[in-house]
Design an enzyme around this catalytic site. Structure first.
Site, PDB file in Angstrom:
ATOM      1  N   TRP A  73      -3.169  -2.424  -1.503  1.00 48.51           N
ATOM      2  CA  TRP A  73      -2.827  -3.769  -1.961  1.00 48.51           C
ATOM      3  C   TRP A  73      -3.416  -4.664  -0.890  1.00 48.51           C
ATOM      4  O   TRP A  73      -2.884  -4.757   0.209  1.00 48.51           O
ATOM      5  CB  TRP A  73      -1.316  -3.909  -2.050  1.00 48.51           C
ATOM      6  CG  TRP A  73      -0.812  -5.048  -2.868  1.00 48.51           C
ATOM      7  CD1 TRP A  73       0.093  -5.986  -2.486  1.00 48.51           C
ATOM      8  CD2 TRP A  73      -1.129  -5.355  -4.219  1.00 48.51           C
ATOM      9  NE1 TRP A  73       0.338  -6.854  -3.507  1.00 48.51           N
ATOM     10  CE2 TRP A  73      -0.393  -6.495  -4.588  1.00 48.51           C
ATOM     11  CE3 TRP A  73      -1.985  -4.780  -5.174  1.00 48.51           C
ATOM     12  CZ2 TRP A  73      -0.479  -7.079  -5.847  1.00 48.51           C
ATOM     13  CZ3 TRP A  73      -2.061  -5.357  -6.424  1.00 48.51           C
ATOM     14  CH2 TRP A  73      -1.318  -6.493  -6.744  1.00 48.51           C
TER      15      TRP A  73
ATOM     16  N   LYS B 290       6.305  -3.882  -4.872  1.00 53.58           N
ATOM     17  CA  LYS B 290       7.681  -3.387  -5.036  1.00 53.58           C
ATOM     18  C   LYS B 290       8.540  -3.611  -3.785  1.00 53.58           C
ATOM     19  O   LYS B 290       9.683  -4.017  -3.890  1.00 53.58           O
ATOM     20  CB  LYS B 290       7.644  -1.901  -5.403  1.00 53.58           C
ATOM     21  CG  LYS B 290       9.003  -1.301  -5.707  1.00 53.58           C
ATOM     22  CD  LYS B 290       9.547  -1.774  -7.028  1.00 53.58           C
ATOM     23  CE  LYS B 290      10.941  -1.264  -7.312  1.00 53.58           C
ATOM     24  NZ  LYS B 290      11.636  -2.102  -8.299  1.00 53.58           N
TER      25      LYS B 290
ATOM     26  N   GLU C 299      18.485 -14.917 -12.671  1.00 48.13           N
ATOM     27  CA  GLU C 299      17.869 -13.591 -12.817  1.00 48.13           C
ATOM     28  C   GLU C 299      17.109 -13.495 -14.155  1.00 48.13           C
ATOM     29  O   GLU C 299      16.022 -12.919 -14.223  1.00 48.13           O
ATOM     30  CB  GLU C 299      18.960 -12.511 -12.720  1.00 48.13           C
ATOM     31  CG  GLU C 299      18.501 -11.091 -12.961  1.00 48.13           C
ATOM     32  CD  GLU C 299      17.433 -10.602 -11.992  1.00 48.13           C
ATOM     33  OE1 GLU C 299      17.080 -11.301 -11.030  1.00 48.13           O
ATOM     34  OE2 GLU C 299      16.914  -9.490 -12.226  1.00 48.13           O
TER      35      GLU C 299
ATOM     36  N   GLU D  93       8.288 -12.973 -14.043  1.00 48.31           N
ATOM     37  CA  GLU D  93       7.481 -11.995 -13.307  1.00 48.31           C
ATOM     38  C   GLU D  93       6.830 -10.957 -14.203  1.00 48.31           C
ATOM     39  O   GLU D  93       5.798 -10.412 -13.843  1.00 48.31           O
ATOM     40  CB  GLU D  93       8.292 -11.323 -12.195  1.00 48.31           C
ATOM     41  CG  GLU D  93       9.422 -10.460 -12.668  1.00 48.31           C
ATOM     42  CD  GLU D  93      10.231  -9.865 -11.527  1.00 48.31           C
ATOM     43  OE1 GLU D  93       9.695  -9.716 -10.431  1.00 48.31           O
ATOM     44  OE2 GLU D  93      11.399  -9.546 -11.762  1.00 48.31           O
TER      45      GLU D  93
ATOM     46  N   ASN E  86      -0.871   1.094   6.303  1.00 42.52           N
ATOM     47  CA  ASN E  86      -0.071   0.133   5.542  1.00 42.52           C
ATOM     48  C   ASN E  86       0.455  -0.884   6.543  1.00 42.52           C
ATOM     49  O   ASN E  86       1.149  -0.510   7.488  1.00 42.52           O
ATOM     50  CB  ASN E  86       1.102   0.839   4.849  1.00 42.52           C
ATOM     51  CG  ASN E  86       2.008  -0.134   4.129  1.00 42.52           C
ATOM     52  OD1 ASN E  86       1.593  -1.243   3.796  1.00 42.52           O
ATOM     53  ND2 ASN E  86       3.238   0.271   3.886  1.00 42.52           N
ATOM     54  N   GLY E  87       0.086  -2.133   6.365  1.00 47.37           N
ATOM     55  CA  GLY E  87       0.556  -3.146   7.294  1.00 47.37           C
ATOM     56  C   GLY E  87      -0.534  -4.141   7.597  1.00 47.37           C
ATOM     57  O   GLY E  87      -1.554  -4.186   6.905  1.00 47.37           O
TER      58      GLY E  87
ATOM     59  N   HIS F 231      20.644 -33.281 -14.758  1.00 50.19           N
ATOM     60  CA  HIS F 231      20.311 -34.092 -13.584  1.00 50.19           C
ATOM     61  C   HIS F 231      18.813 -34.189 -13.340  1.00 50.19           C
ATOM     62  O   HIS F 231      18.389 -34.500 -12.238  1.00 50.19           O
ATOM     63  CB  HIS F 231      21.032 -33.548 -12.347  1.00 50.19           C
ATOM     64  CG  HIS F 231      22.511 -33.703 -12.428  1.00 50.19           C
ATOM     65  ND1 HIS F 231      23.135 -34.933 -12.354  1.00 50.19           N
ATOM     66  CD2 HIS F 231      23.496 -32.795 -12.640  1.00 50.19           C
ATOM     67  CE1 HIS F 231      24.440 -34.768 -12.485  1.00 50.19           C
ATOM     68  NE2 HIS F 231      24.687 -33.484 -12.675  1.00 50.19           N
TER      69      HIS F 231
ATOM     70  N   ARG G 120       3.156   0.703  -5.475  1.00 46.27           N
ATOM     71  CA  ARG G 120       3.124  -0.012  -4.204  1.00 46.27           C
ATOM     72  C   ARG G 120       1.840  -0.812  -3.985  1.00 46.27           C
ATOM     73  O   ARG G 120       1.717  -1.568  -3.019  1.00 46.27           O
ATOM     74  CB  ARG G 120       3.286   0.969  -3.039  1.00 46.27           C
ATOM     75  CG  ARG G 120       4.594   1.738  -3.071  1.00 46.27           C
ATOM     76  CD  ARG G 120       4.657   2.683  -1.910  1.00 46.27           C
ATOM     77  NE  ARG G 120       4.675   1.973  -0.666  1.00 46.27           N
ATOM     78  CZ  ARG G 120       5.760   1.562  -0.031  1.00 46.27           C
ATOM     79  NH1 ARG G 120       6.945   1.795  -0.555  1.00 46.27           N
ATOM     80  NH2 ARG G 120       5.677   0.926   1.104  1.00 46.27           N
TER      81      ARG G 120
ATOM     82  N   CYS H 147       0.835  -1.195   0.000  1.00 39.47           N
ATOM     83  CA  CYS H 147       0.000   0.000   0.000  1.00 39.47           C
ATOM     84  C   CYS H 147       0.876   1.255   0.000  1.00 39.47           C
ATOM     85  O   CYS H 147       1.977   1.260   0.522  1.00 39.47           O
ATOM     86  CB  CYS H 147      -0.927   0.116   1.198  1.00 39.47           C
ATOM     87  SG  CYS H 147      -1.836  -1.372   1.537  1.00 39.47           S
TER      88      CYS H 147
ATOM     89  N   LYS I 144      13.168 -12.557 -14.337  1.00 39.48           N
ATOM     90  CA  LYS I 144      12.640 -11.414 -15.090  1.00 39.48           C
ATOM     91  C   LYS I 144      11.530 -11.868 -16.035  1.00 39.48           C
ATOM     92  O   LYS I 144      10.475 -11.256 -16.110  1.00 39.48           O
ATOM     93  CB  LYS I 144      13.740 -10.736 -15.923  1.00 39.48           C
ATOM     94  CG  LYS I 144      14.750  -9.881 -15.230  1.00 39.48           C
ATOM     95  CD  LYS I 144      14.212  -8.659 -14.544  1.00 39.48           C
ATOM     96  CE  LYS I 144      13.740  -8.980 -13.180  1.00 39.48           C
ATOM     97  NZ  LYS I 144      14.372  -8.528 -12.027  1.00 39.48           N
TER      98      LYS I 144
HETATM   99  C1  F6R Z   1      12.188  -8.819  -8.796  1.00 40.19           C
HETATM  100  C2  F6R Z   1      12.160  -7.996  -7.616  1.00 40.19           C
HETATM  101  C3  F6R Z   1      12.158  -8.671  -6.298  1.00 40.19           C
HETATM  102  C4  F6R Z   1      13.079  -7.915  -5.327  1.00 40.19           C
HETATM  103  C5  F6R Z   1      12.979  -8.517  -3.926  1.00 40.19           C
HETATM  104  C6  F6R Z   1      13.910  -7.820  -2.967  1.00 40.19           C
HETATM  105  O1  F6R Z   1      12.297  -8.044  -9.951  1.00 40.19           O
HETATM  106  O2  F6R Z   1      12.135  -6.800  -7.695  1.00 40.19           O
HETATM  107  O3  F6R Z   1      12.546 -10.012  -6.391  1.00 40.19           O
HETATM  108  O4  F6R Z   1      14.377  -7.980  -5.810  1.00 40.19           O
HETATM  109  O5  F6R Z   1      11.666  -8.423  -3.457  1.00 40.19           O
HETATM  110  O6  F6R Z   1      13.626  -6.468  -2.884  1.00 40.19           O
HETATM  111  P1  F6R Z   1      14.665  -5.426  -2.356  1.00 40.19           P
HETATM  112  O7  F6R Z   1      15.796  -5.399  -3.303  1.00 40.19           O
HETATM  113  O8  F6R Z   1      13.915  -4.128  -2.337  1.00 40.19           O
HETATM  114  O9  F6R Z   1      15.085  -5.880  -0.998  1.00 40.19           O
END
Ligand code: F6R
Length: 586
Positions: free
Chosen positions: A86, A581, A464, A471, A112-113, A487, A42, A16, A468
């Site tokens: 959210w 995020k 990674e 997601e 938020n929480g 394996h 957010r 949120c 990407k």
């Molecule tokens: C993927 C992504 C998440 C963050 C993870 C950690 O694109 O953004 O996997 O990398 O939630 O977030 P931070 O870096 O903010 O601790």
């Protein structure tokens, strides 16, 4: 991490965005929404606003902030709060959207929480005659504020919570866990989940600490306990705009030549001091989550090869199982874009209990992780708005590489390498290259699965790349160490299954090519990310030979492919389904 439109199980997400303003001069409801929009990354399943200006004006809507905008009256006032939600507790409905009101309908609260004990609190309040209108945990806060001081209310809430209330013409702010920042202006004060919404008005910010409760008027910020000092932040609002790009994601990918350079611009003395600490440490760990954990894993490879130093790697949520190895000689090097990830914070807490020192590599200045570290290095990538992390990742890799070179006594060499790498990345981000990626994404957009292999420095990049793609485009993708596929997972390779082979010009080149050949034999379609074309490739994505910085250049095709696959598959690249995020809950 399942998200149902109606209810998220507790402890899954706590997101949120909150924005509020209290000002001597009147402002309008549309001004509030314009600022709230900067927090839409957010959370975006419902939104609401409360303003005072003689009467209390409340409006709420399900959906993105644009839906709320359609219903909004042009109301003018001196104080207002708003939230983009959210959902965590209570279905995504207009009734459950924030703000929530007390019985007298004079106190409005956004939050938020997750109030973990809200059912007990609600039961007691109901017994005492309070009437509830929503299924949310937030509403208990509004009712508690009727008869209790705000600091008392914060104490009564279990879990990680931040709330902002409009009461008696003032704004009350309280934080325990979830982030809140106060923007200090001239006869105007702001409150928000992060500094972005008020960055165009003021760069003087107070980041609230856990347990802080304060009362804002237009000219005063009164803390209930310890007063906090404001600090200046350097980000500009231009950094947080999309400009001419259609999405934040592509804008942030394109910014990387600059952000890599910015990551290199660190204080040499501080780096050398830290590298000495790292070298003399024992039983140290890189800790992070998600994309940042891939940078942390790469960092442990960098240290092994470049500095001949073993540093463990662990994802934040698994760290508690390794705490027994920590001593006062250990370092925990936490990597995080937001600086708010709860699992990383938990690891820091555990490390501190064991008297280990904390170094952090963080993008958001003033964030909780940055404040909880003994030493913090900013990655200086500027605001990252797209939910999926791109430029922050290559900046994390850059800082980690610098650390490794410094630990080997070769800081200058590391800096030169990274400056070159930034140039390489600039050369890659051409129309010709993006057209090639678009062509590839058209070719493979309808496939069900995609696999990625890499080895050594580029094993974390295979993870990674897969993350990407998953997601943002929702295509199933998995990354592997090239030796591992055989394996088990090789059983899934069918005719034309796309497989990306990351083949750097290093000691593992032949191993990865052998892995690619095995996949090809089973019918796989091999997409090579490599400085050279190899016979085994069906599709070649040329990348520069960046030596030890190969993980940085090899990340670029992955990010672009994820972006164009998302477009091909009709997904919004900036707002990944079910993802937030900053994941500020364990
Ligand atoms: C993927 C992504 C998440 C963050 C993870 C950690 O694109 O953004 O996997 O990398 O939630 O977030 P931070 O870096 O903010 O601790």
């Amino acid at each position: 991490m399942g998200f149902s439109k109606t209810f998220l199980t507790r402890k899954e997400f706590e997101m949120c965005g909150i924005f509020g303003i209290i000002s001597e001069n009147k402002f309008s409801s549309t001004d509030i929404l314009a600022s709230l929009k900067k927090l839409e990354y957010r959370g975006y399943d419902s939104a609401g606003i409360a303003m005072t200006g003689g009467s209390l004006y409340i409006e709420k809507s399900v959906g993105k902030i644009s839906e709320l905008e359609k219903k909004l009256k042009l109301f003018s006032g001196n104080a207002g709060i708003s939230q983009t939600r959210w959902a965590t507790t209570g279905a995504v409905t207009e009734k459950n959207a924030h703000p929530h009101l007390d019985c007298s309908k004079k106190i409005a609260v956004v939050h938020n929480g997750i109030v973990e004990n809200y059912l007990e609190l609600k039961k007691d309040l109901t017994k005492n005659g309070h009437k509830f209108e929503s299924e949310t945990d937030t509403e208990v806060i509004a009712h508690l504020l009727e008869n209790n001081a705000p600091d008392k209310v914060l104490e009564m809430l279990e879990g990680r919570n931040a709330f902002v209330a409009l009461k008696d013409g003032k704004i009350i702010v309280a934080k325990n866990g979830s982030p809140l920042a106060v923007g200090v202006g001239e006869n105007v004060n702001y409150i928000a989940s992060d500094a972005l919404p008020f960055l165009d008005k003021t760069k003087t910010v107070i980041f609230l600490e856990d347990g802080d409760v304060a009362e804002l008027t237009n000219s005063n910020i009164k803390f209930y306990g310890q007063q906090r000092e404001p600090q200046h932040i350097d980000w500009t609002i231009e950094d947080a705009k999309k400009g001419t790009y259609s999405h934040y994601l592509i804008k942030e990918i394109m910014e990387q030549p600059m952000t890599i350079n910015a990551a290199v611009a660190q204080n040499d003395e501080k780096i050398n001091e830290i590298s000495r600490m790292i070298n003399s440490s024992f039983g140290s760990f890189f800790v992070a989550c998600g994309t940042a954990s891939h940078a942390a894993l790469a960092a442990s490879y960098f240290f092994a090869k470049i500095a001949n130093k073993h540093i463990n790697f662990c994802v934040g949520s698994e760290f508690s199982s390794h705490k027994h190895f920590l001593t006062d000689k250990s370092l925990v090097i936490a990597i995080s874009q937001s600086g708010e990830s709860a699992d990383t914070l938990e690891a820091i807490k555990i490390a501190k209990e064991k008297s280990a020192k904390i170094i952090s590599i963080v993008n958001v200045p003033g964030s909780t992780i940055s404040r909880q570290s003994d030493y913090c290095f900013l990655t200086n990538a500027g605001p990252e708005i797209a939910v999926c992390s791109t430029k922050a990742f290559t900046s994390q890799l850059s800082v980690a590489l610098l650390f490794a070179y410094a630990a080997a006594g070769k800081l200058e060499e590391g800096k030169e390498l990274l400056k070159e790498t930034s140039k390489h990345v600039r050369e890659m981000l051409t129309t010709e290259f993006t057209e090639k990626i678009k062509l590839l994404s058209k070719k493979i957009a309808q496939k069900e699965h995609l696999y990625v292999i890499g080895k050594g420095f580029n094993y974390p990049i295979s993870l990674e790349t897969a993350l990407k793609i998953k997601e943002v485009s929702y295509m199933h993708a998995e990354g592997f160490a090239s030796g591992e596929l055989k394996h088990g997972v090789i059983a899934l390779i069918e005719k034309d299954t796309p497989c990306i082979a990351i083949v750097a010009n290093d000691e593992f080149k032949q191993d990865v090519l052998n892995g690619a050949a095995e996949i090809k034999l089973r019918g796989g379609y091999i997409i090579g990310v490599s400085p050279e074309n190899h016979e085994v490739f069906d599709f070649w994505l040329p990348v520069p030979d960046a030596g030890n910085a190969s993980p940085i250049v090899n990340t670029i095709p992955a990010q672009l492919l994820a972006y164009y696959l998302a477009l091909e598959r009709g997904c919004d690249p900036d707002y990944c389904r079910n993802l937030a995020k900053s994941v500020t809950v364990k």
